[in-house]
Scaffold this motif. Structure first.
Motif, PDB file in Angstrom:
ATOM      1  N   ASN A 217      42.462  57.230  12.996  1.00 23.42           N
ATOM      2  CA  ASN A 217      42.771  57.929  11.626  1.00 23.42           C
ATOM      3  C   ASN A 217      43.849  59.463  11.959  1.00 23.42           C
ATOM      4  O   ASN A 217      43.741  60.256  11.056  1.00 23.42           O
ATOM      5  CB  ASN A 217      41.716  58.320  10.892  1.00 23.42           C
ATOM      6  N   MET A 273      41.830  44.192   8.305  1.00 23.27           N
ATOM      7  CA  MET A 273      40.938  44.522   7.211  1.00 23.27           C
ATOM      8  C   MET A 273      39.987  43.317   6.789  1.00 23.27           C
ATOM      9  O   MET A 273      39.163  43.493   6.215  1.00 23.27           O
ATOM     10  CB  MET A 273      41.680  44.676   5.645  1.00 23.27           C
ATOM     11  N   TYR A 281      34.242  41.417   3.228  1.00 25.06           N
ATOM     12  CA  TYR A 281      34.906  42.500   3.342  1.00 25.06           C
ATOM     13  C   TYR A 281      35.504  42.991   2.091  1.00 25.06           C
ATOM     14  O   TYR A 281      35.917  42.021   1.279  1.00 25.06           O
ATOM     15  CB  TYR A 281      36.000  42.554   4.427  1.00 25.06           C
ATOM     16  N   ASP A 282      35.782  44.144   1.866  1.00 26.66           N
ATOM     17  CA  ASP A 282      36.527  44.588   0.357  1.00 26.66           C
ATOM     18  C   ASP A 282      37.803  44.167   0.237  1.00 26.66           C
ATOM     19  O   ASP A 282      38.321  44.319  -1.050  1.00 26.66           O
ATOM     20  CB  ASP A 282      36.160  46.096   0.241  1.00 26.66           C
ATOM     21  N   THR A 283      38.686  44.189   1.215  1.00 29.81           N
ATOM     22  CA  THR A 283      40.070  44.049   1.007  1.00 29.81           C
ATOM     23  C   THR A 283      40.536  42.450   0.573  1.00 29.81           C
ATOM     24  O   THR A 283      40.216  41.632   1.122  1.00 29.81           O
ATOM     25  CB  THR A 283      40.895  44.370   2.245  1.00 29.81           C
TER      26      THR A 283
ATOM     27  N   TYR B   2      33.667  61.671   8.756  1.00 30.31           N
ATOM     28  CA  TYR B   2      34.282  62.580   8.012  1.00 30.31           C
ATOM     29  C   TYR B   2      33.031  62.933   6.627  1.00 30.31           C
ATOM     30  O   TYR B   2      32.896  62.208   6.092  1.00 30.31           O
ATOM     31  CB  TYR B   2      35.467  62.198   7.183  1.00 30.31           C
ATOM     32  N   MET B  37      38.362  55.149   3.334  1.00 28.34           N
ATOM     33  CA  MET B  37      37.595  54.094   3.664  1.00 28.34           C
ATOM     34  C   MET B  37      36.093  54.492   3.574  1.00 28.34           C
ATOM     35  O   MET B  37      35.566  55.315   4.437  1.00 28.34           O
ATOM     36  CB  MET B  37      37.721  53.161   4.751  1.00 28.34           C
ATOM     37  N   ASP B  39      33.099  52.603   4.356  1.00 30.42           N
ATOM     38  CA  ASP B  39      32.583  52.308   5.298  1.00 30.42           C
ATOM     39  C   ASP B  39      33.531  50.948   6.096  1.00 30.42           C
ATOM     40  O   ASP B  39      34.596  50.950   5.583  1.00 30.42           O
ATOM     41  CB  ASP B  39      31.058  51.465   4.985  1.00 30.42           C
ATOM     42  N   GLU B  40      33.075  50.624   6.923  1.00 31.11           N
ATOM     43  CA  GLU B  40      33.770  49.526   7.978  1.00 31.11           C
ATOM     44  C   GLU B  40      34.117  48.332   7.372  1.00 31.11           C
ATOM     45  O   GLU B  40      35.309  48.057   7.563  1.00 31.11           O
ATOM     46  CB  GLU B  40      32.848  49.308   9.354  1.00 31.11           C
ATOM     47  N   LYS B  41      33.441  47.777   6.445  1.00 32.28           N
ATOM     48  CA  LYS B  41      34.043  46.845   5.494  1.00 32.28           C
ATOM     49  C   LYS B  41      34.658  47.141   4.237  1.00 32.28           C
ATOM     50  O   LYS B  41      35.357  46.163   3.876  1.00 32.28           O
ATOM     51  CB  LYS B  41      32.884  45.870   5.042  1.00 32.28           C
ATOM     52  N   GLY B  42      35.090  48.500   4.293  1.00 32.78           N
ATOM     53  CA  GLY B  42      35.727  48.887   3.068  1.00 32.78           C
ATOM     54  C   GLY B  42      37.133  48.597   3.052  1.00 32.78           C
ATOM     55  O   GLY B  42      37.880  48.367   4.052  1.00 32.78           O
ATOM     56  N   GLU B  43      37.653  48.912   1.911  1.00 34.94           N
ATOM     57  CA  GLU B  43      39.106  48.622   1.612  1.00 34.94           C
ATOM     58  C   GLU B  43      39.776  50.062   1.925  1.00 34.94           C
ATOM     59  O   GLU B  43      39.067  51.260   1.698  1.00 34.94           O
ATOM     60  CB  GLU B  43      39.370  48.425   0.076  1.00 34.94           C
ATOM     61  N   ARG B  44      41.032  50.459   2.123  1.00 37.62           N
ATOM     62  CA  ARG B  44      41.719  51.739   2.503  1.00 37.62           C
ATOM     63  C   ARG B  44      42.143  51.862   1.006  1.00 37.62           C
ATOM     64  O   ARG B  44      43.010  51.305   0.580  1.00 37.62           O
ATOM     65  CB  ARG B  44      42.780  51.482   3.314  1.00 37.62           C
ATOM     66  N   SER B  69      35.586  49.623  -4.584  1.00 38.68           N
ATOM     67  CA  SER B  69      35.631  50.962  -3.656  1.00 38.68           C
ATOM     68  C   SER B  69      35.353  52.247  -4.258  1.00 38.68           C
ATOM     69  O   SER B  69      34.609  52.957  -3.543  1.00 38.68           O
ATOM     70  CB  SER B  69      37.149  50.785  -3.139  1.00 38.68           C
ATOM     71  N   LYS B  72      31.706  52.458  -4.653  1.00 40.38           N
ATOM     72  CA  LYS B  72      30.943  52.560  -3.377  1.00 40.38           C
ATOM     73  C   LYS B  72      30.952  54.095  -2.866  1.00 40.38           C
ATOM     74  O   LYS B  72      30.085  54.780  -2.518  1.00 40.38           O
ATOM     75  CB  LYS B  72      31.574  52.022  -2.090  1.00 40.38           C
ATOM     76  N   TYR B  83      33.754  56.388   6.678  1.00 41.21           N
ATOM     77  CA  TYR B  83      34.245  55.782   7.906  1.00 41.21           C
ATOM     78  C   TYR B  83      35.878  56.160   8.231  1.00 41.21           C
ATOM     79  O   TYR B  83      36.077  56.282   9.245  1.00 41.21           O
ATOM     80  CB  TYR B  83      34.156  54.430   7.640  1.00 41.21           C
ATOM     81  N   ALA B  84      36.568  56.427   7.066  1.00 40.49           N
ATOM     82  CA  ALA B  84      37.878  56.735   7.761  1.00 40.49           C
ATOM     83  C   ALA B  84      38.468  57.754   6.570  1.00 40.49           C
ATOM     84  O   ALA B  84      38.145  57.433   5.310  1.00 40.49           O
ATOM     85  CB  ALA B  84      38.925  55.679   7.734  1.00 40.49           C
ATOM     86  N   PHE B  85      39.403  58.804   7.011  1.00 42.80           N
ATOM     87  CA  PHE B  85      39.915  59.771   5.929  1.00 42.80           C
ATOM     88  C   PHE B  85      41.308  60.170   6.465  1.00 42.80           C
ATOM     89  O   PHE B  85      41.211  60.914   7.496  1.00 42.80           O
ATOM     90  CB  PHE B  85      38.840  60.768   5.781  1.00 42.80           C
ATOM     91  N   VAL B  86      42.384  59.572   5.950  1.00 43.79           N
ATOM     92  CA  VAL B  86      43.461  59.539   6.689  1.00 43.79           C
ATOM     93  C   VAL B  86      44.679  60.522   5.975  1.00 43.79           C
ATOM     94  O   VAL B  86      44.878  60.031   4.944  1.00 43.79           O
ATOM     95  CB  VAL B  86      44.192  58.244   7.074  1.00 43.79           C
TER      96      VAL B  86
END
Ligand SMILES: Cc1cc2nc3c(=O)[nH]c(=O)nc-3n(C[C@H](O)[C@H](O)[C@H](O)COP(=O)(O)OP(=O)(O)OC[C@H]3O[C@@H](n4cnc5c(N)ncnc54)[C@H](O)[C@@H]3O)c2cc1C
Ligand SMILES: Cc1cc2nc3c(=O)[nH]c(=O)nc-3n(C[C@H](O)[C@H](O)[C@H](O)COP(=O)(O)OP(=O)(O)OC[C@H]3O[C@@H](n4cnc5c(N)ncnc54)[C@H](O)[C@@H]3O)c2cc1C
Ligand code: SF4
Ligand code: SF4
Ligand code: FES
Lengths: 492, 278
Positions: A217, A273, A281-283, B2, B37, B39-44, B69, B72, B83-86
């Motif tokens: 990231n 994704m 998975y959410d995407t 994060y 995101m 969590d790991e299965k999340g959407e960006r 999302s 969540k 999980y991610a913060f970009v």
């Protein structure tokens, strides 16, 4: 075990690799080729003539000592075979799967003229899989820490190679990766059914165990600048391996309708994704009922084969003839086996949308082959009055990539060529002090193994520049292993 | 990882999270956004930098729950980590002395507009804020907005707080009254609100910046998923924007591209709600 098999008459033909049945695999994302058994690997390995002057080696961009590793396999020493390969190639499980062997190592094999080249790639894959699946991976010895720090930008094949080489030489290495996962195209571009992501993760894990740190990231040029890495952050060198990563569009009307993707977006949604496992998975991803992939390269085949697996009736639209498709023969064959249909000599001119601005058809013209152009390929020319509409509800643009300017434009003193790629010498040295670059961001989209070879050259040059250690010609990807000679018709 | 330092529901369905992200906090500027995101299965998903504290090393985000999302995210508590913060991503707002600036904020758009208004105020501008929401329960950061505004107008659709009506009404009045003094207008909020703010200012010719909320994946110009059309040209919202001249944006296309995943989003949210017993 080797001896036993060796008693059998040597086979003449290439040992085929078992594959998932096309009908079955078209509905799943599991790997298509299943790999050799130990017996198959040995049987194939003993076909190798162990040439004194092995032309195959010259065909490999990192000059793997091919006869030596094949000999280990023939003798049943599978883990040794893997170690032999790893002397020059840190990602054999990847390369054994995705290298275009037919135009590299196998193209030069003495048996190739008879169409019976040794299956070098399959054997490489076998050795690497054997080592990994049996937990036989050993960490190599590392040099004493030398107190120097190197930042690697991007965790694609070039960056991973640089990181792996330098960590062993005693550097402190940190990879800065924009995404939340490592591997670059290996992770977000090449689909699971060609390269299982668990393999990429395992290869990266190996580097992490060696001590490579990865900051995910972290977008260099946004989260942190190159000059900051060299300045406040105290890195002695920065290596840039950010890949190409800017999608090309055709520039035809209607390209911004919904249901029109770049291959980058389509594949990233699906691979990185995991949209193919939506809604776990959410995407989300547009599945499409009738899907058209525009282009004729490997990326187009990957997109089309993904679309088939998501349940679509899938077509490739390509403006030239089949013989001119840049994709590997094997990939075209796999795609067709799985039901992808080819619309050749067909050129898209417009995308037609419905009342909700969603794509519904592709307006195309028919082409015929005309005079050869500078590249020697016959140029397609439009057949007048051949305009026709073909209905599609998902259109994937797969016509190539350009250089992504995010990092390069925000980094002062980095010379770029007119297409925006970084200018670097054969060792990856750029115009900016203490900055090296290699892989697709220098050459434009090439291959995994070429990006790795270029990464190795950069690592050697960084070592020479920072620690004053002259380049070790023996470990250069250009050097030939041991005392092998190489004679190719073109004198390489 | 994060870490979430604090989390609160500002008004029903709108949440504020303060997040530990020292690298981003060092750099973030008004107008930029980030990708998160859960969590790991999340959407960006993209969210605007609503505030930052360089010393504490934190970033504030404000989001409205509309799909899986954001639901969540709303379930996460202080002490949990994303999980991610970009980021920070996109171009920062151009901060300079324009004279008078009108900031039009619609609903959750108050969050992104606040740091812009503050920076413009610090740059010496006179700030006129028009802050709108459906009703009084949905107005948040009223004090914060007031503290950076020389004139602060609150609008609600039903008149339960401030004036009754749409944000475009006072916008038009101010432009009629003092239009020539207005150097720039910022309008951030739901698509219809931005579109009609831009239409309202168009006859007056004042530059009107809007912040587009295209659907994104990487946020770095790699996928092209965030394409929009501005002045007839294709732009990538993540790297060319997110701010554009509102008079030049193709709003219909933006709206249609937002609806590409409607069915899947609904399926996703319904499943999630069923699982969570919501
Ligand atoms: C779909 C597809 C299929 C392919 N199939 C094959 C094949 O079968 N065989 C083959 O040999 N080659 C294949 N290729 C080509 C091959 O993958 C590439 O040539 C190779 O991956 C290039 O490696 P690289 O190290 O230059 O960069 P990449 O693999 O492109 O990796 C670059 C990495 O840098 C990161 N990054 C980018 N910008 C930044 C930044 N500013 N800060 C931090 N990180 C950043 C990216 O997220 C990415 O992880 C394929 C390519 C594609 C797209
Ligand atoms: C640069 C940028 C900055 C943003 N800043 C903020 C912010 O500060 N606070 C905030 O609450 N939201 C912000 N958004 C919008 C936010 O990204 C979306 O609300 C979020 O992605 C929705 O995800 P979801 O899974 O909860 O909903 P989904 O299930 O994905 O979507 C549900 C419905 O919401 C709408 N929608 C989907 N994506 C968006 C979108 N990108 N913008 C608006 N509506 C959308 C669509 O109608 C969709 O059908 C921003 C968007 C962008 C591009
Ligand atoms: S790395 Fe690629 S080219 Fe080299 S031997 Fe292996 S498969 Fe062949
Ligand atoms: S050229 Fe072919 S036969 Fe000769 S060593 Fe190489 S792989 Fe073996
Ligand atoms: S989000 Fe991928 S290019 Fe903008």
């Amino acid at each position: 075990m080797g001896e036993e098999v060796a008693k059998k008459p040597k086979r003449k033909e290439r040992m085929p690799m078992p594959e998932q049945d096309p009908k079955v695999r078209a509905t799943n994302f599991k790997e298509v080729p299943l790999g050799y058994t130990e017996e198959m690997a040995i049987e194939e390995a003993i076909r190798c003539a162990q040439c004194k002057v092995p032309a195959c080696v010259c065909g490999c961009p990192v000059n793997i000592n091919i006869p030596a590793f094949i000999k280990e396999i023939a003798e049943g020493n599978f883990a040794e075979a893997a170690r032999k390969i790893k002397e020059t190639n840190a990602l054999p499980a990847v390369c054994g799967r995705v290298c275009p062997q037919e135009s590299q190592c196998e193209a030069q094999c003495v048996y190739n003229r008879m169409g019976r080249a040794i299956c070098i790639g399959r054997l490489e894959r076998f050795a690497a899989d054997y080592e990994r699946e049996n937990d036989l991976i050993e960490l190599p010895e590392k040099a004493q820490p030398n107190g120097k720090k190197v930042a690697v930008v991007g965790s694609g094949p070039s960056g991973l190679t640089v990181a792996g080489d330098l960590i062993q030489l005693g550097y402190e290495v940190t990879i800065f990766e924009a995404f939340h996962k490592p591997g670059g195209v290996l992770m977000y571009g090449i689909p699971e059914f060609r390269l299982p992501k668990a393999i990429v993760e395992s290869e990266v894990n190996y580097l992490v165990q060696l001590g490579v740190k990865i900051e995910y990231n972290s977008i260099v040029g946004k989260t942190v600048e190159v000059d900051e890495l060299l300045g406040e952050r105290g890195y002695d060198a920065v290596f840039i391996g950010v890949g190409a990563g800017l999608p090309k569009f055709l520039g035809i009307p209607g390209e911004n309708y919904g249901g029109v993707y770049s291959a980058n977006e389509y594949l990233t949604r699906s691979n990185l994704m995991k949209a193919y496992r939506f809604p776990e998975y959410d995407t989300p991803i547009v599945m499409g009922k009738r899907v058209c992939v525009i282009g004729g390269g490997n990326v187009a085949m990957d997109s089309a084969r993904t679309a088939v697996r998501l349940g679509a009736d899938t077509y490739i639209v390509y403006r030239r003839a089949r013989e001119q498709m840049p994709a590997r023969g094997e990939e075209i064959h796999h795609a067709e086996e799985e039901g992808v249909k080819m619309m050749l000599l067909t050129n898209p001119v417009e995308i037609i949308g419905d009342e909700n601005n969603m794509a519904k058809a592709l307006k195309c013209v028919k082409m015929e082959l005309g005079e050869p152009d500078e590249s020697g390929r016959s140029r397609p020319v439009e057949i007048e009055g051949s305009e026709h509409d073909i209905e599609f509800d998902l259109i994937i643009n797969s016509i190539g990539a350009n250089a992504n300017p995010l990092l390069t434009k925000s980094t002062e003193g980095l010379e770029l060529n007119k297409w925006g790629y970084i200018v670097a010498d054969e060792y990856g040295k750029t115009s900016k002090e203490n900055v090296w670059a290699a892989g697709d961001i220098v050459t434009g989209m090439a291959t995994v193994i070429e990006a790795m070879g270029a990464g190795r050259m950069s690592a050697m040059d960084i070592h020479e520049k920072i620690m004053g250690v002259p380049k070790n010609k023996e470990t250069s990807p250009e050097a030939l292993p041991d005392d092998l000679e190489c004679t190719l018709p073109d004198g390489k | 990882m994060y870490e979430i330092i604090s989390m609160k529901e500002l008004v029903p369905d709108i949440f504020e999270a303060v997040v530990k992200a020292p690298e981003m906090a060092k750099k973030a500027k008004a107008g930029e956004f980030l990708i998160v995101m859960a969590d790991e299965k999340g959407e960006r998903i993209p969210l605007t930098v609503a505030d930052y504290d360089r010393e504490a090393g934190t970033i504030t985000i404000v989001f409205m729950t509309i799909g899986k999302s954001t639901y969540k995210l709303s379930k996460m508590k202080a002490g949990d980590s994303y999980y991610a913060f970009v980021g920070p991503l996109g171009h920062a707002s151009e901060i300079k002395d324009y004279g008078t600036v009108i900031c039009v904020a619609g609903g959750v758009g108050t969050a992104p507009i606040y740091p812009i208004a503050r920076a413009l105020k610090e740059a010496g501008n006179k700030i006129i804020t028009i802050q709108g929401a459906r009703n009084k329960d949905l107005i948040f950061w009223e004090d914060k907005m007031a503290s950076v505004s020389d004139e602060h107008i609150v609008m609600t659709d039903d008149g339960t707080h401030g004036r009754k009506g749409l944000v475009t009404e006072p916008l038009k009045e101010i432009l009629e009254r003092d239009g020539d003094k207005v150097g720039i207008i910022y309008a951030i909020g739901p698509i219809p609100m931005m579109k009609f703010s831009a239409l309202t200012s168009k006859p007056f010719g004042n530059l009107t910046m809007v912040s587009l909320n295209s659907i994104m994946v990487d946020g770095t110009g790699m996928c092209g998923g965030c394409r929009c059309e501005v002045k007839g040209e294709t732009k990538f919202t993540c790297v060319d924007g997110p701010e554009f001249d509102g008079h030049q944006v193709d709003w219909n296309l933006l709206g249609s591209r937002q609806r590409i995943y409607l069915d899947q989003e609904k399926e996703s949210l319904d499943n999630y709600k069923a699982e969570e017993g919501l």
